[in-house]
Design a protein around this motif. Structure first.
Motif, PDB file in Angstrom:
ATOM      1  N   ARG A 267     -20.184   7.750 -50.899  1.00  0.00           N
ATOM      2  CA  ARG A 267     -20.691   7.127 -49.828  1.00  0.00           C
ATOM      3  C   ARG A 267     -21.514   5.694 -50.383  1.00  0.00           C
ATOM      4  N   VAL A 268     -21.541   4.765 -49.355  1.00  0.00           N
ATOM      5  CA  VAL A 268     -22.475   3.625 -49.712  1.00  0.00           C
ATOM      6  C   VAL A 268     -23.929   3.926 -49.830  1.00  0.00           C
ATOM      7  N   GLY A 269     -24.727   3.515 -50.805  1.00  0.00           N
ATOM      8  CA  GLY A 269     -26.049   4.018 -50.750  1.00  0.00           C
ATOM      9  C   GLY A 269     -26.267   5.142 -51.608  1.00  0.00           C
ATOM     10  N   GLU A 270     -25.114   5.764 -52.287  1.00  0.00           N
ATOM     11  CA  GLU A 270     -25.197   6.912 -53.155  1.00  0.00           C
ATOM     12  C   GLU A 270     -25.607   6.555 -54.601  1.00  0.00           C
ATOM     13  N   ARG A 271     -26.356   7.327 -55.213  1.00  0.00           N
ATOM     14  CA  ARG A 271     -26.707   6.763 -56.643  1.00  0.00           C
ATOM     15  C   ARG A 271     -25.610   7.891 -57.375  1.00  0.00           C
ATOM     16  N   THR A 282     -26.095   2.388 -58.027  1.00  0.00           N
ATOM     17  CA  THR A 282     -25.991   2.502 -56.783  1.00  0.00           C
ATOM     18  C   THR A 282     -24.757   1.992 -56.100  1.00  0.00           C
ATOM     19  N   VAL A 283     -24.041   2.917 -55.138  1.00  0.00           N
ATOM     20  CA  VAL A 283     -22.718   2.383 -54.545  1.00  0.00           C
ATOM     21  C   VAL A 283     -23.139   1.325 -53.509  1.00  0.00           C
ATOM     22  N   VAL A 284     -22.834  -0.030 -53.496  1.00  0.00           N
ATOM     23  CA  VAL A 284     -23.123  -0.986 -52.612  1.00  0.00           C
ATOM     24  C   VAL A 284     -21.912  -1.357 -51.580  1.00  0.00           C
ATOM     25  N   GLY A 285     -20.653  -0.950 -51.941  1.00  0.00           N
ATOM     26  CA  GLY A 285     -19.578  -1.157 -51.459  1.00  0.00           C
ATOM     27  C   GLY A 285     -18.285  -0.567 -51.713  1.00  0.00           C
ATOM     28  N   ILE A 286     -17.614  -0.243 -50.654  1.00  0.00           N
ATOM     29  CA  ILE A 286     -16.503   0.504 -50.866  1.00  0.00           C
ATOM     30  C   ILE A 286     -15.389  -0.317 -49.966  1.00  0.00           C
ATOM     31  N   ALA A 299     -11.331  12.225 -51.161  1.00  0.00           N
ATOM     32  CA  ALA A 299     -10.111  12.693 -51.598  1.00  0.00           C
ATOM     33  C   ALA A 299      -9.010  12.879 -50.564  1.00  0.00           C
ATOM     34  N   PRO A 300      -7.820  11.979 -50.817  1.00  0.00           N
ATOM     35  CA  PRO A 300      -7.329  11.741 -52.000  1.00  0.00           C
ATOM     36  C   PRO A 300      -7.067  10.077 -51.782  1.00  0.00           C
ATOM     37  N   GLN A 301      -8.141   9.471 -51.183  1.00  0.00           N
ATOM     38  CA  GLN A 301      -7.904   7.956 -50.854  1.00  0.00           C
ATOM     39  C   GLN A 301      -8.131   6.906 -52.251  1.00  0.00           C
ATOM     40  N   SER A 302      -7.477   5.969 -52.201  1.00  0.00           N
ATOM     41  CA  SER A 302      -7.398   5.124 -53.386  1.00  0.00           C
ATOM     42  C   SER A 302      -8.430   4.181 -52.997  1.00  0.00           C
ATOM     43  N   VAL A 303      -9.421   3.664 -53.694  1.00  0.00           N
ATOM     44  CA  VAL A 303     -10.326   2.482 -53.234  1.00  0.00           C
ATOM     45  C   VAL A 303     -10.932   1.785 -54.280  1.00  0.00           C
ATOM     46  N   THR A 304     -11.649   0.943 -53.935  1.00  0.00           N
ATOM     47  CA  THR A 304     -12.435   0.150 -55.014  1.00  0.00           C
ATOM     48  C   THR A 304     -13.728   0.169 -54.839  1.00  0.00           C
ATOM     49  N   VAL A 305     -14.665   0.701 -55.728  1.00  0.00           N
ATOM     50  CA  VAL A 305     -16.034   0.865 -55.588  1.00  0.00           C
ATOM     51  C   VAL A 305     -16.819  -0.261 -56.487  1.00  0.00           C
ATOM     52  N   ARG A 306     -17.881  -0.734 -55.571  1.00  0.00           N
ATOM     53  CA  ARG A 306     -18.777  -1.687 -56.047  1.00  0.00           C
ATOM     54  C   ARG A 306     -19.907  -1.141 -56.222  1.00  0.00           C
ATOM     55  N   LEU A 307     -20.674  -1.503 -57.484  1.00  0.00           N
ATOM     56  CA  LEU A 307     -21.852  -0.938 -57.797  1.00  0.00           C
ATOM     57  C   LEU A 307     -23.136  -2.065 -57.833  1.00  0.00           C
ATOM     58  N   ALA A 308     -24.285  -1.610 -57.693  1.00  0.00           N
ATOM     59  CA  ALA A 308     -25.340  -2.614 -57.972  1.00  0.00           C
ATOM     60  C   ALA A 308     -25.767  -3.187 -59.009  1.00  0.00           C
ATOM     61  N   ASP A 309     -25.387  -2.489 -60.016  1.00  0.00           N
ATOM     62  CA  ASP A 309     -25.779  -3.008 -61.418  1.00  0.00           C
ATOM     63  C   ASP A 309     -24.440  -3.679 -62.097  1.00  0.00           C
ATOM     64  N   ASP A 310     -24.524  -4.612 -63.050  1.00  0.00           N
ATOM     65  CA  ASP A 310     -23.542  -4.986 -63.814  1.00  0.00           C
ATOM     66  C   ASP A 310     -23.476  -4.048 -64.994  1.00  0.00           C
ATOM     67  N   GLY A 316     -10.579   4.579 -67.758  1.00  0.00           N
ATOM     68  CA  GLY A 316     -11.085   5.860 -68.454  1.00  0.00           C
ATOM     69  C   GLY A 316     -12.295   6.428 -68.270  1.00  0.00           C
ATOM     70  N   ASP A 317     -13.325   5.520 -67.723  1.00  0.00           N
ATOM     71  CA  ASP A 317     -14.627   6.043 -67.207  1.00  0.00           C
ATOM     72  C   ASP A 317     -14.452   6.804 -65.932  1.00  0.00           C
ATOM     73  N   LEU A 318     -15.387   7.442 -65.587  1.00  0.00           N
ATOM     74  CA  LEU A 318     -15.521   8.519 -64.496  1.00  0.00           C
ATOM     75  C   LEU A 318     -16.742   8.302 -63.731  1.00  0.00           C
ATOM     76  N   LEU A 319     -16.649   7.998 -62.320  1.00  0.00           N
ATOM     77  CA  LEU A 319     -17.787   7.980 -61.464  1.00  0.00           C
ATOM     78  C   LEU A 319     -18.148   9.288 -60.607  1.00  0.00           C
ATOM     79  N   ALA A 320     -19.254   9.686 -60.711  1.00  0.00           N
ATOM     80  CA  ALA A 320     -19.572  10.940 -60.248  1.00  0.00           C
ATOM     81  C   ALA A 320     -21.037  10.993 -59.606  1.00  0.00           C
ATOM     82  N   PRO A 321     -21.500  11.714 -58.539  1.00  0.00           N
ATOM     83  CA  PRO A 321     -22.694  11.588 -58.188  1.00  0.00           C
ATOM     84  C   PRO A 321     -23.966  11.961 -59.043  1.00  0.00           C
TER      85      PRO A 321
END
Length: 443
Positions: A267-271, A282-286, A299-310, A316-321
Protein backbone atom coordinates in the motif's frame (compact mmCIF):
# COMPACT_ATOMS: atom_id res chain seq x y z
CA UNK A 1 -13.11 -42.53 3.32
CA UNK A 2 -15.70 -39.96 2.41
CA UNK A 3 -14.43 -36.95 0.43
CA UNK A 4 -15.29 -33.48 1.63
CA UNK A 5 -16.74 -31.16 -0.95
CA UNK A 6 -15.75 -27.52 -0.73
CA UNK A 7 -17.48 -24.50 -2.23
CA UNK A 8 -16.11 -22.47 -5.12
CA UNK A 9 -14.67 -19.09 -4.22
CA UNK A 10 -14.88 -15.76 -5.98
CA UNK A 11 -11.82 -13.95 -7.34
CA UNK A 12 -10.19 -11.49 -5.00
CA UNK A 13 -10.01 -8.73 -7.59
CA UNK A 14 -8.38 -7.63 -10.86
CA UNK A 15 -5.15 -9.43 -11.59
CA UNK A 16 -5.83 -12.31 -9.23
CA UNK A 17 -5.36 -15.96 -10.15
CA UNK A 18 -8.01 -17.17 -7.72
CA UNK A 19 -10.20 -18.50 -10.53
CA UNK A 20 -7.37 -20.58 -12.03
CA UNK A 21 -6.48 -23.95 -10.53
CA UNK A 22 -2.96 -25.25 -11.03
CA UNK A 23 -2.80 -28.99 -10.44
CA UNK A 24 -0.39 -31.84 -11.08
CA UNK A 25 -0.92 -35.54 -11.66
CA UNK A 26 1.41 -38.14 -10.19
CA UNK A 27 1.50 -41.90 -9.83
CA UNK A 28 3.44 -45.05 -10.61
CA UNK A 29 4.17 -46.31 -14.09
CA UNK A 30 1.06 -47.49 -15.95
CA UNK A 31 -1.34 -46.27 -13.28
CA UNK A 32 -3.13 -44.33 -16.03
CA UNK A 33 -2.18 -40.69 -15.47
CA UNK A 34 -2.08 -39.75 -19.13
CA UNK A 35 -5.29 -41.67 -19.82
CA UNK A 36 -7.01 -39.80 -16.98
CA UNK A 37 -5.83 -36.45 -18.33
CA UNK A 38 -6.89 -37.40 -21.84
CA UNK A 39 -10.30 -38.51 -20.61
CA UNK A 40 -10.66 -35.30 -18.62
CA UNK A 41 -9.86 -33.19 -21.68
CA UNK A 42 -12.03 -35.30 -24.00
CA UNK A 43 -15.13 -35.56 -21.82
CA UNK A 44 -15.01 -31.90 -20.82
CA UNK A 45 -14.91 -31.07 -24.56
CA UNK A 46 -11.52 -29.35 -24.26
CA UNK A 47 -9.99 -31.17 -27.24
CA UNK A 48 -9.98 -29.66 -30.70
CA UNK A 49 -11.27 -31.78 -33.57
CA UNK A 50 -7.88 -31.95 -35.30
CA UNK A 51 -6.21 -33.07 -32.04
CA UNK A 52 -8.72 -35.88 -31.61
CA UNK A 53 -8.31 -36.88 -35.25
CA UNK A 54 -4.53 -37.08 -34.81
CA UNK A 55 -4.96 -39.27 -31.72
CA UNK A 56 -7.38 -41.57 -33.56
CA UNK A 57 -4.94 -41.88 -36.46
CA UNK A 58 -1.99 -42.67 -34.15
CA UNK A 59 -4.10 -45.21 -32.26
CA UNK A 60 -5.05 -47.03 -35.48
CA UNK A 61 -1.38 -47.19 -36.47
CA UNK A 62 -0.69 -48.95 -33.18
CA UNK A 63 -3.48 -51.47 -33.84
CA UNK A 64 -5.96 -50.02 -31.35
CA UNK A 65 -9.64 -49.77 -32.27
CA UNK A 66 -10.56 -47.07 -29.75
CA UNK A 67 -8.66 -43.78 -29.47
CA UNK A 68 -5.84 -43.93 -26.92
CA UNK A 69 -6.58 -40.74 -24.98
CA UNK A 70 -3.19 -40.90 -23.28
CA UNK A 71 -1.71 -39.65 -26.54
CA UNK A 72 -3.30 -36.27 -25.90
CA UNK A 73 -0.62 -35.66 -23.26
CA UNK A 74 2.28 -37.89 -24.33
CA UNK A 75 3.33 -35.31 -26.88
CA UNK A 76 6.96 -36.26 -27.50
CA UNK A 77 7.63 -38.83 -30.23
CA UNK A 78 9.83 -40.86 -27.85
CA UNK A 79 6.96 -40.96 -25.37
CA UNK A 80 4.44 -42.11 -27.97
CA UNK A 81 6.81 -44.84 -29.20
CA UNK A 82 7.54 -46.16 -25.71
CA UNK A 83 4.04 -45.65 -24.35
CA UNK A 84 5.34 -43.77 -21.31
CA UNK A 85 5.44 -40.21 -20.05
CA UNK A 86 8.97 -38.77 -19.86
CA UNK A 87 8.67 -35.01 -19.67
CA UNK A 88 6.17 -32.86 -17.79
CA UNK A 89 3.27 -32.17 -20.16
CA UNK A 90 1.41 -28.94 -19.50
CA UNK A 91 -2.16 -28.53 -20.67
CA UNK A 92 -4.49 -25.55 -20.41
CA UNK A 93 -8.25 -25.91 -20.47
CA UNK A 94 -11.35 -24.32 -19.02
CA UNK A 95 -14.91 -25.11 -18.05
CA UNK A 96 -17.78 -22.75 -17.34
CA UNK A 97 -16.69 -22.57 -13.69
CA UNK A 98 -12.89 -22.34 -13.77
CA UNK A 99 -9.65 -22.25 -15.76
CA UNK A 100 -7.07 -25.00 -15.29
CA UNK A 101 -3.31 -25.36 -15.72
CA UNK A 102 -2.45 -29.05 -15.59
CA UNK A 103 0.99 -30.63 -15.26
CA UNK A 104 1.06 -34.33 -16.18
CA UNK A 105 4.24 -35.64 -14.51
CA UNK A 106 6.17 -38.86 -15.21
CA UNK A 107 5.70 -42.01 -13.15
CA UNK A 108 9.14 -43.64 -13.52
CA UNK A 109 11.32 -43.32 -10.44
CA UNK A 110 14.17 -41.80 -12.46
CA UNK A 111 11.87 -38.94 -13.43
CA UNK A 112 10.67 -38.10 -9.91
CA UNK A 113 12.62 -34.84 -10.16
CA UNK A 114 10.33 -33.88 -13.06
CA UNK A 115 7.41 -34.15 -10.65
CA UNK A 116 9.12 -31.63 -8.36
CA UNK A 117 9.28 -29.23 -11.31
CA UNK A 118 5.69 -29.83 -12.39
CA UNK A 119 4.20 -29.66 -8.90
CA UNK A 120 6.24 -26.75 -7.56
CA UNK A 121 3.49 -24.22 -8.35
CA UNK A 122 0.50 -26.55 -7.96
CA UNK A 123 -2.45 -25.89 -5.67
CA UNK A 124 -3.58 -29.52 -5.89
CA UNK A 125 -1.97 -32.89 -6.49
CA UNK A 126 -3.87 -35.78 -8.07
CA UNK A 127 -2.07 -38.94 -6.97
CA UNK A 128 -3.16 -42.00 -8.95
CA UNK A 129 -3.09 -45.54 -7.60
CA UNK A 130 -3.85 -48.74 -9.52
CA UNK A 131 -6.69 -50.43 -7.64
CA UNK A 132 -5.02 -53.82 -8.19
CA UNK A 133 -1.69 -52.76 -6.63
CA UNK A 134 -2.69 -50.30 -3.92
CA UNK A 135 -0.14 -47.98 -2.33
CA UNK A 136 3.39 -48.75 -3.54
CA UNK A 137 6.80 -47.13 -2.97
CA UNK A 138 6.42 -44.65 -5.82
CA UNK A 139 3.04 -43.62 -4.38
CA UNK A 140 4.79 -42.85 -1.10
CA UNK A 141 7.53 -40.99 -2.96
CA UNK A 142 5.03 -38.79 -4.81
CA UNK A 143 3.06 -38.19 -1.63
CA UNK A 144 6.29 -37.21 0.13
CA UNK A 145 7.03 -34.71 -2.65
CA UNK A 146 3.50 -33.28 -2.34
CA UNK A 147 3.99 -32.93 1.42
CA UNK A 148 7.44 -31.43 0.90
CA UNK A 149 6.06 -28.82 -1.49
CA UNK A 150 3.20 -28.02 0.92
CA UNK A 151 0.58 -28.60 -1.78
CA UNK A 152 -2.63 -27.52 -0.10
CA UNK A 153 -4.95 -30.15 -1.56
CA UNK A 154 -4.05 -33.82 -2.09
CA UNK A 155 -6.51 -36.01 -3.97
CA UNK A 156 -6.21 -39.79 -4.20
CA UNK A 157 -7.59 -41.17 -7.45
CA UNK A 158 -8.00 -44.96 -7.33
CA UNK A 159 -7.92 -45.91 -11.01
CA UNK A 160 -8.80 -49.10 -12.90
CA UNK A 161 -11.69 -49.89 -10.59
CA UNK A 162 -13.26 -51.80 -13.48
CA UNK A 163 -10.46 -54.37 -13.13
CA UNK A 164 -11.45 -55.14 -9.52
CA UNK A 165 -15.19 -55.39 -10.22
CA UNK A 166 -15.71 -51.83 -8.92
CA UNK A 167 -15.26 -53.20 -5.40
CA UNK A 168 -16.09 -50.77 -2.60
CA UNK A 169 -13.95 -52.85 -0.24
CA UNK A 170 -10.86 -52.50 -2.46
CA UNK A 171 -11.40 -48.75 -2.69
CA UNK A 172 -11.85 -48.36 1.07
CA UNK A 173 -8.73 -50.43 1.81
CA UNK A 174 -6.61 -48.41 -0.64
CA UNK A 175 -7.96 -45.09 0.66
CA UNK A 176 -7.21 -46.09 4.27
CA UNK A 177 -3.63 -47.12 3.44
CA UNK A 178 -3.07 -43.85 1.58
CA UNK A 179 -4.53 -41.81 4.46
CA UNK A 180 -2.16 -43.51 6.93
CA UNK A 181 0.81 -42.71 4.70
CA UNK A 182 -0.37 -39.13 4.26
CA UNK A 183 -0.79 -38.62 8.01
CA UNK A 184 2.75 -39.86 8.62
CA UNK A 185 3.99 -37.16 6.25
CA UNK A 186 1.90 -34.41 7.82
CA UNK A 187 -0.87 -34.33 5.19
CA UNK A 188 -4.04 -34.24 7.26
CA UNK A 189 -6.74 -33.91 4.63
CA UNK A 190 -7.16 -36.17 1.62
CA UNK A 191 -10.02 -36.54 -0.85
CA UNK A 192 -10.41 -40.01 -2.41
CA UNK A 193 -12.24 -40.74 -5.68
CA UNK A 194 -12.69 -44.18 -7.36
CA UNK A 195 -12.51 -44.06 -11.17
CA UNK A 196 -11.95 -45.90 -14.40
CA UNK A 197 -10.10 -43.46 -16.64
CA UNK A 198 -10.34 -45.80 -19.61
CA UNK A 199 -14.14 -46.06 -19.40
CA UNK A 200 -14.73 -42.59 -18.01
CA UNK A 201 -16.32 -43.63 -14.69
CA UNK A 202 -16.34 -40.74 -12.18
CA UNK A 203 -13.97 -38.61 -14.27
CA UNK A 204 -16.47 -36.12 -15.68
CA UNK A 205 -19.72 -38.09 -15.31
CA UNK A 206 -20.81 -40.19 -12.29
CA UNK A 207 -20.39 -43.94 -12.57
CA UNK A 208 -23.43 -46.17 -12.67
CA UNK A 209 -21.21 -49.15 -11.82
CA UNK A 210 -20.06 -47.56 -8.54
CA UNK A 211 -23.41 -46.41 -7.19
CA UNK A 212 -22.05 -46.92 -3.65
CA UNK A 213 -19.87 -43.82 -4.14
CA UNK A 214 -21.71 -40.56 -3.44
CA UNK A 215 -18.84 -38.07 -3.72
CA UNK A 216 -17.85 -35.74 -6.55
CA UNK A 217 -16.36 -36.74 -9.87
CA UNK A 218 -12.78 -35.68 -10.57
CA UNK A 219 -13.92 -32.65 -12.57
CA UNK A 220 -16.49 -31.61 -9.96
CA UNK A 221 -13.80 -31.74 -7.31
CA UNK A 222 -11.38 -29.71 -9.44
CA UNK A 223 -14.06 -27.11 -10.09
CA UNK A 224 -14.98 -26.67 -6.44
CA UNK A 225 -11.75 -26.92 -4.43
CA UNK A 226 -10.63 -23.56 -2.97
CA UNK A 227 -7.69 -21.97 -4.79
CA UNK A 228 -4.93 -19.83 -3.35
CA UNK A 229 -4.98 -17.71 -0.23
CA UNK A 230 -6.49 -14.30 0.31
CA UNK A 231 -3.51 -11.92 -0.07
CA UNK A 232 -5.06 -9.67 2.59
CA UNK A 233 -4.25 -12.35 5.18
CA UNK A 234 -0.55 -12.56 4.24
CA UNK A 235 2.45 -10.31 4.68
CA UNK A 236 3.70 -8.67 1.47
CA UNK A 237 6.89 -9.72 -0.30
CA UNK A 238 8.32 -8.06 -3.43
CA UNK A 239 11.61 -9.47 -4.79
CA UNK A 240 13.23 -6.69 -6.84
CA UNK A 241 13.77 -7.83 -10.39
CA UNK A 242 14.80 -4.58 -12.05
CA UNK A 243 15.58 -0.98 -11.09
CA UNK A 244 13.86 1.44 -13.49
CA UNK A 245 15.44 4.83 -14.11
CA UNK A 246 14.09 6.22 -17.43
CA UNK A 247 16.10 9.51 -17.20
CA UNK A 248 13.63 11.39 -19.37
CA UNK A 249 12.85 15.11 -19.38
CA UNK A 250 9.36 14.36 -18.09
CA UNK A 251 10.68 12.18 -15.24
CA UNK A 252 14.27 13.24 -14.52
CA UNK A 253 14.32 11.84 -10.98
CA UNK A 254 12.20 8.71 -11.46
CA UNK A 255 13.49 5.63 -9.63
CA UNK A 256 11.28 2.58 -9.36
CA UNK A 257 11.77 -1.00 -8.21
CA UNK A 258 10.00 -3.49 -10.44
CA UNK A 259 9.01 -7.06 -9.64
CA UNK A 260 6.16 -9.48 -9.01
CA UNK A 261 4.50 -9.44 -5.60
CA UNK A 262 4.76 -13.02 -4.35
CA UNK A 263 2.40 -12.63 -1.38
CA UNK A 264 0.27 -10.12 0.47
CA UNK A 265 -0.70 -6.53 -0.31
CA UNK A 266 1.50 -3.43 -0.70
CA UNK A 267 0.00 0.00 0.00
CA UNK A 268 1.06 3.59 -0.63
CA UNK A 269 2.12 5.10 2.69
CA UNK A 270 3.32 1.77 4.09
CA UNK A 271 6.68 1.54 5.83
CA UNK A 272 8.86 -1.13 4.21
CA UNK A 273 12.25 -2.68 4.90
CA UNK A 274 14.80 -3.40 2.16
CA UNK A 275 16.51 -6.74 2.68
CA UNK A 276 19.16 -7.84 3.28
CA UNK A 277 20.49 -4.32 4.02
CA UNK A 278 17.79 -3.51 6.59
CA UNK A 279 17.26 0.04 5.31
CA UNK A 280 13.70 1.37 5.68
CA UNK A 281 11.57 3.77 3.69
CA UNK A 282 7.96 4.57 2.83
CA UNK A 283 6.06 3.58 -0.32
CA UNK A 284 5.10 6.81 -2.10
CA UNK A 285 3.86 5.33 -5.37
CA UNK A 286 2.84 2.10 -7.09
CA UNK A 287 2.81 1.97 -10.90
CA UNK A 288 1.05 -0.90 -12.69
CA UNK A 289 1.95 -2.51 -16.01
CA UNK A 290 -0.37 -0.23 -17.98
CA UNK A 291 1.35 2.84 -16.58
CA UNK A 292 -1.38 3.92 -14.19
CA UNK A 293 -0.84 4.71 -10.51
CA UNK A 294 -2.47 2.60 -7.79
CA UNK A 295 -2.92 2.96 -4.06
CA UNK A 296 -2.60 -0.79 -3.45
CA UNK A 297 -1.24 -3.84 -5.25
CA UNK A 298 -1.42 -7.52 -4.32
CA UNK A 299 -0.04 -10.91 -5.30
CA UNK A 300 0.52 -11.98 -8.02
CA UNK A 301 0.60 -8.55 -9.69
CA UNK A 302 3.76 -7.21 -11.31
CA UNK A 303 4.32 -3.59 -10.34
CA UNK A 304 6.91 -0.85 -9.94
CA UNK A 305 7.23 0.58 -6.44
CA UNK A 306 8.59 4.06 -5.68
CA UNK A 307 10.05 4.91 -2.27
CA UNK A 308 10.43 8.16 -0.38
CA UNK A 309 14.18 7.75 0.12
CA UNK A 310 17.02 7.34 -2.37
CA UNK A 311 18.36 3.98 -1.19
CA UNK A 312 20.94 1.61 -2.61
CA UNK A 313 18.61 -1.09 -3.97
CA UNK A 314 19.44 -3.60 -6.72
CA UNK A 315 18.14 -6.78 -8.31
CA UNK A 316 18.02 -9.51 -5.68
CA UNK A 317 16.86 -7.28 -2.84
CA UNK A 318 13.51 -7.89 -1.17
CA UNK A 319 10.89 -5.35 -0.08
CA UNK A 320 8.68 -6.32 2.87
CA UNK A 321 6.56 -4.49 5.49
CA UNK A 322 8.86 -3.27 8.24
CA UNK A 323 6.79 -4.97 10.95
CA UNK A 324 6.86 -8.44 9.36
CA UNK A 325 10.11 -8.51 7.40
CA UNK A 326 12.10 -11.78 7.53
CA UNK A 327 15.47 -11.88 9.28
CA UNK A 328 18.40 -12.24 6.83
CA UNK A 329 20.58 -15.28 7.62
CA UNK A 330 23.82 -16.79 6.43
CA UNK A 331 23.05 -20.29 7.63
CA UNK A 332 19.86 -22.19 6.97
CA UNK A 333 18.43 -25.64 7.35
CA UNK A 334 16.02 -27.06 4.82
CA UNK A 335 14.26 -30.10 3.47
CA UNK A 336 15.40 -30.77 -0.09
CA UNK A 337 14.82 -33.02 -3.07
CA UNK A 338 18.07 -33.70 -4.90
CA UNK A 339 17.65 -33.47 -8.67
CA UNK A 340 21.20 -33.79 -10.01
CA UNK A 341 22.88 -36.96 -11.26
CA UNK A 342 25.95 -36.32 -9.09
CA UNK A 343 25.40 -36.84 -5.33
CA UNK A 344 25.07 -33.86 -3.01
CA UNK A 345 27.61 -34.19 -0.21
CA UNK A 346 28.98 -32.15 2.67
CA UNK A 347 31.44 -29.52 1.50
CA UNK A 348 29.87 -29.12 -1.94
CA UNK A 349 30.33 -25.58 -3.30
CA UNK A 350 27.12 -24.31 -4.90
CA UNK A 351 25.16 -21.22 -5.89
CA UNK A 352 21.97 -20.59 -3.95
CA UNK A 353 19.16 -18.95 -5.94
CA UNK A 354 16.40 -17.39 -3.88
CA UNK A 355 13.72 -15.36 -5.71
CA UNK A 356 15.80 -12.89 -7.78
CA UNK A 357 18.98 -13.22 -5.68
CA UNK A 358 21.95 -15.55 -6.31
CA UNK A 359 24.75 -16.01 -3.76
CA UNK A 360 27.68 -18.38 -3.30
CA UNK A 361 27.14 -21.09 -0.70
CA UNK A 362 28.47 -24.36 0.68
CA UNK A 363 26.64 -27.44 1.99
CA UNK A 364 27.86 -27.80 5.56
CA UNK A 365 25.84 -30.87 6.54
CA UNK A 366 23.68 -33.60 5.05
CA UNK A 367 21.87 -34.60 8.21
CA UNK A 368 19.27 -37.16 7.12
CA UNK A 369 17.56 -38.98 4.25
CA UNK A 370 13.89 -39.94 4.07
CA UNK A 371 13.30 -43.70 3.95
CA UNK A 372 10.37 -44.08 1.59
CA UNK A 373 9.56 -47.56 2.85
CA UNK A 374 9.10 -46.56 6.49
CA UNK A 375 8.70 -42.76 6.00
CA UNK A 376 11.30 -42.32 8.75
CA UNK A 377 14.31 -40.00 8.56
CA UNK A 378 17.60 -41.91 8.48
CA UNK A 379 20.32 -39.79 10.12
CA UNK A 380 23.90 -39.41 8.97
CA UNK A 381 23.84 -40.26 5.24
CA UNK A 382 27.08 -39.66 3.35
CA UNK A 383 25.22 -37.85 0.59
CA UNK A 384 21.91 -37.48 -1.24
CA UNK A 385 21.48 -39.20 -4.61
CA UNK A 386 19.19 -38.31 -7.46
CA UNK A 387 15.52 -38.15 -6.34
CA UNK A 388 16.49 -38.50 -2.66
CA UNK A 389 14.61 -36.37 -0.13
CA UNK A 390 16.58 -35.26 2.89
CA UNK A 391 17.66 -32.56 5.32
CA UNK A 392 20.69 -30.32 4.81
CA UNK A 393 22.36 -27.23 6.26
CA UNK A 394 23.77 -24.54 3.97
CA UNK A 395 26.02 -21.55 4.69
CA UNK A 396 25.94 -18.58 2.31
CA UNK A 397 28.59 -15.97 1.48
CA UNK A 398 26.05 -13.14 1.82
CA UNK A 399 22.87 -12.71 3.88
CA UNK A 400 19.68 -14.10 2.36
CA UNK A 401 16.18 -12.96 3.42
CA UNK A 402 14.51 -16.37 3.45
CA UNK A 403 11.09 -17.01 4.90
CA UNK A 404 9.94 -20.36 6.24
CA UNK A 405 8.50 -22.37 3.36
CA UNK A 406 5.51 -23.44 5.46
CA UNK A 407 4.43 -19.79 5.68
CA UNK A 408 5.68 -18.32 2.39
CA UNK A 409 5.93 -20.78 -0.46
CA UNK A 410 7.63 -18.45 -2.96
CA UNK A 411 10.15 -16.74 -0.68
CA UNK A 412 10.72 -19.86 1.43
CA UNK A 413 12.01 -21.93 -1.50
CA UNK A 414 15.39 -21.93 -3.20
CA UNK A 415 17.54 -23.82 -5.69
CA UNK A 416 21.10 -25.04 -5.39
CA UNK A 417 22.94 -24.65 -8.68
CA UNK A 418 26.26 -25.97 -9.97
CA UNK A 419 28.55 -22.91 -10.25
CA UNK A 420 30.46 -24.48 -13.14
CA UNK A 421 27.71 -25.21 -15.66
CA UNK A 422 24.55 -23.66 -14.13
CA UNK A 423 22.79 -27.03 -13.81
CA UNK A 424 20.10 -27.25 -11.14
CA UNK A 425 21.22 -29.61 -8.37
CA UNK A 426 18.65 -29.41 -5.60
CA UNK A 427 15.26 -27.89 -4.81
CA UNK A 428 14.99 -26.71 -1.22
CA UNK A 429 12.27 -25.66 1.21
CA UNK A 430 13.68 -23.60 4.09
CA UNK A 431 12.83 -23.94 7.75
CA UNK A 432 11.31 -20.96 9.51
CA UNK A 433 13.89 -18.23 10.20
CA UNK A 434 13.75 -18.95 13.93
CA UNK A 435 15.23 -22.37 13.18
CA UNK A 436 18.16 -20.83 11.32
CA UNK A 437 21.34 -19.45 12.83
CA UNK A 438 23.02 -16.22 11.79
CA UNK A 439 26.69 -16.87 10.99
CA UNK A 440 29.27 -14.15 10.72
CA UNK A 441 31.61 -14.20 7.75
CA UNK A 442 31.27 -15.69 4.29
CA UNK A 443 31.82 -19.03 2.63
Amino acid sequence: MNPTQTPAIAPYGPGTAADTLRFATAGSVDDGKSTLVGRLLHDSKSVLADQLEAVEHASRRRGQEAPDLALLTDGLRAEREQGITIDVAYRYFATARRRFILADTPGHVQYTRNMVTGASTADLALVLVDARNGVVEQTRRHLAVAALLRIRHVTLVVNKMDLVDCSEEVFARTAAAFADCAAALGVTRVTAIPISALAGDNVVRPSERMDWYAGPTVLEHLESVPVGADPHTESARLPVQYVIRPQTAAHPDYRGYAGQITSGVLRVGERVTVLPSGATSTVVGIDTLDGTAADTAWAPQSVTVRLADDLDIARGDLLAPAATAPRPVRALTATVCHLGEQPLHTGRQVLLRHATRTVRAVVTEVSSRLDLQTLAERPGPDSLGVNDIGRITVRTAEPVALDGYADFRRTGSFLLVDPLDGATLTAGMADAPAAATTVEGGV
